[in-house]
Motif scaffolding. Sequence first.
Motif, short mmCIF file in Angstrom:
data_model
loop_
_atom_site.label_atom_id
_atom_site.label_comp_id
_atom_site.label_asym_id
_atom_site.label_seq_id
_atom_site.Cartn_x
_atom_site.Cartn_y
_atom_site.Cartn_z
N ALA A 1 0.97 -1.25 0.04
CA ALA A 1 -0.02 0.07 -0.04
C ALA A 1 0.87 1.16 -0.18
O ALA A 1 0.62 2.13 -0.74
CB ALA A 1 -0.86 -0.08 1.26
N THR A 2 1.87 1.21 0.73
CA THR A 2 2.66 2.30 0.99
C THR A 2 3.74 2.80 -0.19
O THR A 2 3.57 3.98 -0.84
CB THR A 2 3.54 2.38 2.22
OG1 THR A 2 2.87 2.09 3.51
CG2 THR A 2 4.56 3.66 2.43
N PHE B 1 2.94 1.52 -3.41
CA PHE B 1 2.39 1.80 -4.84
C PHE B 1 1.63 2.98 -4.85
O PHE B 1 1.26 3.78 -5.68
CB PHE B 1 1.44 0.85 -4.88
CG PHE B 1 2.02 -0.69 -5.34
CD1 PHE B 1 3.16 -1.05 -4.77
CD2 PHE B 1 1.72 -1.30 -6.75
CE1 PHE B 1 3.93 -2.41 -5.35
CE2 PHE B 1 2.38 -2.39 -7.03
CZ PHE B 1 3.42 -3.04 -6.52
N SER B 2 1.24 3.23 -3.43
CA SER B 2 0.50 4.77 -3.51
C SER B 2 1.71 5.96 -3.36
O SER B 2 1.42 6.96 -3.89
CB SER B 2 -0.41 4.91 -2.36
OG SER B 2 0.18 4.76 -1.01
N TYR C 1 3.20 6.69 -6.75
CA TYR C 1 2.13 6.67 -7.72
C TYR C 1 2.55 7.15 -9.07
O TYR C 1 2.07 6.11 -10.00
CB TYR C 1 1.02 7.59 -7.29
CG TYR C 1 -0.18 7.53 -8.07
CD1 TYR C 1 -1.21 6.73 -7.54
CD2 TYR C 1 -0.35 8.41 -9.20
CE1 TYR C 1 -2.48 6.67 -8.42
CE2 TYR C 1 -1.75 8.27 -9.77
CZ TYR C 1 -2.54 7.26 -9.23
OH TYR C 1 -3.81 7.33 -10.02
#
Lengths: 338, 464
Positions: A77-78, A80-81, A84
């Motif tokens: 999550a961290t 890939f976001s 970005y």
Amino acid sequence: MMDLNTLWFVLIVVLFIGFFVLEGFDYGVGILLPFLGRTDTERRRIIHTIGPVWDGNEVWIITAGGAMFAAFPHWYATLFSGFYLALFLLLAALIVRGVAFEFRSKDRHPTWRATWDWMIFVGSAVPALLWGVALGNLLRGVPIDADMHYVGGFFDLLNPYALICGVASFTAFTTHGAIFLNLKSTDPIRTRALRATRTVGPLATAAVLAFAAATYAWTDAFARLGVNPGLVPMTAVGSMLAAGVFVHRARLGWAFAMTCLAIATSTITIFMALYPRVMVSSLNADWSLTIYNASSTPYTLTIMSVIALIFVPIVLLYQGWTYWVFRHRVTADTPLEY
Amino acid sequence: MDALTLARWQFGVTTVYHFFFVPLTIGLIWVVALLHTAWVVTDRPIYKKMTKFWGKLFLINFAMGIVTGIVQEFQFGMNWSEYSRFVGDVFGAPLAIEALVAFFLESTFLGLWIFGWDKLPKKVHLATIWMVAIGSNLSAYWILVANSFMQQPMGYVLRNGRAEMNDFLALITNPHVFVQFPHVITGAMATAAFFIMGISAWHLRKPADEEHLEAFSLSFRIGAVYALVSTLAVMTVGHTQAQYMMRVQPMKMAAAEALWDTENPAAMSLFTWGDERERRDVFAVKVPGLLSFLAYNRFDGEVRGINDLQEAYVEQYGPGDYVPPVKWTYWTFRLMVGAGMLMLALGLWAVVAVVRERFGHPWLLTAALWGIALPYIGNSTGWIFTEIGRQPWIVFGLQRTADAVSPTVSAGMVLTSLIGFAVIYGALMAADVYLLMKFARAGLAVPDLTAAGDPDAAPAPAHA
């Protein structure tokens, strides 16, 4: 006894190694395509050297992404976001590249073919650069707050250290691809590939040395690994130099083994310096993501371990068989599918 | 527009686009594999030519499905990081298994199939296409296990502020996946069936020669039977799925019918123009009792309406708006069912014509050509319906979509990627349709692919 979190860290490193070693030469061949293929048929033969395998090779990164999601959701999550726009560029590159392989030879118009050839080039060059940048940033550290949120911007990723890593991955993959092309083609492509190897190879060696030096200067790898970094990082640098020697002596099979080894051990070096962290916070060491605070539950890790231990060997077997089937050089007599 | 709205648009656009290609892959691979088998068994050249013809169209489509699928795997983390954190322990597993067990299989063996015509023994080469068929269908199962968790969460426990897996078997045998998977697979088969029938019809209007007449008559027969069987199947399992959803997500089904208030017996809307804010009909044509019948197989029985469900959900989940966009759900549901009805009619017509050995009628051939579009409409509206109908939830009853979006990704960033994807996807769609039409028209002849004026062009491949 290795705990489950470490096992999954190791498995993801294995997936990344598989990806970089295999897709690395695909990227290299794609980058060299416009320069080494002078006629359309030559370019088709160059593409044919990776034709049967590039798709299977690419699945390594899909699996690595899925494994990160399943085993370390916060890392997934961290990362890939946070990265970005870089991820978007990577996806755009992979999309046009994959379609380009399949589409380029399905129409005879020269503009059609030239367009897709440049798509293959861009679609190979951008990821080859970005993977180095991404890994460099994992290790160097990026602004991550106490809630595991990336609070930097896109241009924070383009720092000197990460760019050196990017240049190293770009030149190393190009060299790796040039050597692969040597092994899979016949003249005149082979001669040109050898010349390309001798041009890009020294740059790659220099870039990998610069990467090693920069890692010691700008990350905490020195503090963590010590003056004597150990066997793995030394192998990374040593195999790169050895590859140069083999290229010089025109022993390309050995040179290819050496670039495989160099890519694998460089990848291991980065993850060794990271361990047990997976993303370093530049704001506060306590805010770094680790294989413990970013992980799934022991239950999920156990289930996934059983599945991975069954299926990874099966995948290796049939992919290995594919390489055996397509072990021969692409010659003037080889029917061209793409 | 804010980042959340843009992220939802991006997910919708990229997912619907991805699913233009997936169903054809899943449905067509069986036909290619069967034709290839027919060639290996009988050694008749026409089967090889048919394998190559449909195989070529399969490959052009497959490439698009593969590359747009990579986006799917990555964008949960990119745009939905809080979702990924919340469900990663459960939802990540089927995605990772899909890649490891299915995606590797189809990608690797497809490379062997494309390039293995002269390299592999005939039977080994045949086996590779069957591996691709197994891989791509297996892939659908694992992806739908993941989606089923979003529709009806199973096999988890809420702990440490997230959903954690506590029963893997319950996750992968979620009853929802057993109604959803057959619906998706039969829908995919119908997509391929109407594709085959339509393209065959185009060739049958003016067959190039005897061989084309034979090949495309056979293809038309295969397509027609495949179309009727798969359409009947997709409607039957779709009906079962709808009855199942009445229990699991009654709000979605109430919105699909624009049923504002609970009714017993419940009438089925044929056409409703409603006021969504006031939650009332402006104009409606209804069949009394039919909705109860569709729900329970009898002409009475209570079907809960939007207003009552809203009240019940407020009581259960706290204050909030639990009504999905009714216009979207109502009309996409009708488009999906409408496409299915037309497919059934066309499938019946085609099969009757095939049985009577009189399928050369220009009306049928024209209808079959345009019929290619029907399953695409059904697939797309079906997914839009089921995903929008679940709103405001991203995971039903557990997490709202608004709470799932990446907090650190700005509206500007999402807009950048959304425009980027739109431009790339638009251009690729044009190239894809161009190639599909070109190769569909070319028929059994192998087009010369050497570049014009290339001095060292190799002679055409010997096996072609």
